[in-house]
Design an enzyme around this catalytic site. Structure first.
Site, PDB file in Angstrom:
ATOM      1  N   ASP A  68       3.628 -61.180  26.868  1.00  0.00           N
ATOM      2  CA  ASP A  68       3.422 -61.418  25.351  1.00  0.00           C
ATOM      3  C   ASP A  68       4.403 -60.688  24.443  1.00  0.00           C
ATOM      4  O   ASP A  68       4.679 -59.509  24.443  1.00  0.00           O
ATOM      5  CB  ASP A  68       2.119 -60.722  24.938  1.00  0.00           C
ATOM      6  CG  ASP A  68       1.596 -60.614  23.512  1.00  0.00           C
ATOM      7  OD1 ASP A  68       2.533 -61.016  22.718  1.00  0.00           O
ATOM      8  OD2 ASP A  68       0.825 -60.264  23.156  1.00  0.00           O
ATOM      9  N   LYS A 110       6.565 -63.187  13.039  1.00  0.00           N
ATOM     10  CA  LYS A 110       7.271 -61.692  13.139  1.00  0.00           C
ATOM     11  C   LYS A 110       8.607 -61.602  13.241  1.00  0.00           C
ATOM     12  O   LYS A 110       9.085 -60.146  13.487  1.00  0.00           O
ATOM     13  CB  LYS A 110       6.474 -61.160  14.251  1.00  0.00           C
ATOM     14  CG  LYS A 110       5.008 -61.103  14.422  1.00  0.00           C
ATOM     15  CD  LYS A 110       4.300 -60.208  15.276  1.00  0.00           C
ATOM     16  CE  LYS A 110       2.953 -60.244  15.592  1.00  0.00           C
ATOM     17  NZ  LYS A 110       1.937 -59.945  14.622  1.00  0.00           N
ATOM     18  N   CYS A 162      -6.237 -54.808  16.152  1.00  0.00           N
ATOM     19  CA  CYS A 162      -6.587 -55.725  17.056  1.00  0.00           C
ATOM     20  C   CYS A 162      -6.124 -55.298  18.593  1.00  0.00           C
ATOM     21  O   CYS A 162      -6.035 -56.054  19.298  1.00  0.00           O
ATOM     22  CB  CYS A 162      -5.820 -57.058  16.710  1.00  0.00           C
ATOM     23  SG  CYS A 162      -6.376 -57.840  15.393  1.00  0.00           S
TER      24      CYS A 162
END
Ligand code: C6P
Length: 404
Positions: free
Chosen positions: A198, A224, A362
């Protein structure tokens, strides 16, 4: 030459005020700001050649298709994928992970093991839990230590011939830890497991080379890395993408459809059902061009200077604790003030024009490890300055006085 003042002129939003104060934007790990060059690409698309792609013979459709496919080539080159059909356009990191997790449901057997790490974002935990529920596979977790680094000896102990998949983030969003992904990939491959990395938090700071890493899957989000929201990419080795079934059915992803049987399109279209985020994909390409024109080496060096400076300045504040102290770290600082809730600090910082993220980011298992409800997270980008860090330090001191 890296000149931050020149770079800042590319970002219109950095000129605005928030609550009467100049904006200090330190929430880059949540989403980065957008340079004029990328905004222009979006405006140009809707002003001159807005059309659906891969479908029409008319000029606008051809132009949009060409630009979209050029963006895919830019992404391929940026990540050094062997072929452009190994780049699947997605709506972002979460989509890419779910696409792979869903596909593996048909390849796993009861008792197979999959490994994630204690440092994961929920996007890299929940889809694998759902996969385990469907397939009967077992989820194992690489533990972390007090520095916020992975315990690699424990990883070696978890690996066995039962391991089929390993999923780890390249950089932790909550702590900024850079994980030793080269070692993680090599060790997983030694037992025959596939690896998904990721890269949501790594891509704004480094330029991953998927062939050198020999990684099986790599995912990222455009928003991002100076691009728009709602678009991202999944890199997959051709052999894996061929093995995985399609994620969604619909237009674009088929070769032939009858009511008796449908055959699927070749890569990458097999995984790209429906009309994609055409403008977003083209703007993602523009964002990659923009960041490469500055240069990732320069970006990483400058951001590291900001990280070192901010760490030293913040640690001068009595009662301030930083979470995530690994030597291998990117420009993210998660911290708390003793006896004060992070949310209260974040709210006061906003009153002073400073945008940070507060909460669990998160990544609840990380907060559970440290036994805290959340942190204040300041995340820096290449367009931030030392003056802005000074403003943060002064504002944190003020907030501490007000809340004590
Ligand atoms: N992290 C943050 O503030 P999406 O939402 O699909 O673009 O990215 C999800 C995601 C996956 N992995 C990591 C490591 C991430 O950091 C993120 C997004 C943001 O930290 C928003 S929650």
């Amino acid at each position: 030459m890296f000149n931050v003042e020149t770079i800042r002129k590319d970002f219109p939003i950095l000129q605005r005020k928030v609550n009467g104060k100049p904006l200090v934007y330190f929430d880059n790990a949540a989403t980065s700001q957008t340079p004029q060059q990328v905004i222009d690409a979006i405006v140009e698309y809707y002003s001159y050649y807005n059309a659906n792609i891969h479908r029409g013979v008319h000029t606008l459709s051809q132009e949009a298709t060409d630009k979209y496919e050029q963006a895919r080539l830019k992404i391929q080159k940026h990540f050094n994928a062997k072929a452009s059909h190994e780049i699947i356009m997605t709506s972002g990191t979460t989509h890419g992970i779910n696409l792979v997790a869903n596909g593996f449901a048909s390849l796993l057997e009861k008792g197979d093991e999959i490994i994630v790490s204690a440092l994961e974002h929920h996007s890299n935990i929940v889809p694998w839990q759902m996969l385990c529920e469907r397939s009967g596979a077992i989820l194992k977790v690489i533990p972390m230590n007090d520095e916020g680094a992975l315990v690699m000896s424990a990883y070696a102990d978890l690996l066995s011939e039962k391991t089929k998949l390993v999923f780890v983030n390249h950089i932790s969003n909550a702590l900024g830890t850079i994980n030793p992904i080269e070692e993680i990939i090599q060790q997983a491959h030694a037992v025959g497991a596939a690896v998904l990395i990721d890269g949501a938090q790594a891509c704004p700071h480094v330029k991953p080379d998927v062939q050198a890493l020999d990684v099986d899957f790599y995912v990222a989000s455009a928003h991002k890395m100076c691009g728009p929201t709602g678009v991202g990419m999944l890199y997959g080795k051709e052999e894996w993408l061929k093995k995985l079934p399609p994620y969604q059915g619909g237009g674009e992803m088929i070769a032939e459809v009858t009511f008796e049987k449908t055959t699927y399109a070749d890569l990458p279209h097999k995984f790209e059902a429906g009309t994609p985020n055409i403008c977003g994909g083209i703007a993602f390409g523009a964002a990659i061009d923009y960041m490469n024109a500055i240069g990732f080496d320069k970006i990483a060096t400058y951001e590291h200077e900001l990280l070192d400076y901010a760490t030293a300045q913040l640690l001068n504040i009595p009662g301030l604790k930083i979470y995530g102290t690994s030597k291998q770290k990117t420009s993210v600082i998660s911290f708390n003030l003793a006896g004060i809730h992070p949310y209260d600090v974040g709210t006061l910082l906003d009153k002073m024009g400073i945008a940070v993220r507060t909460g669990h980011h998160c990544a609840q298992p990380i907060m559970d490890y440290f036994k805290i409800p959340g942190t204040i997270r300041a995340s820096f980008a290449f367009y931030n300055t030392r003056d802005e860090i000074d403003a943060l330090v002064t504002a944190v001191q003020k907030a501490q006085l007000m809340l004590s």
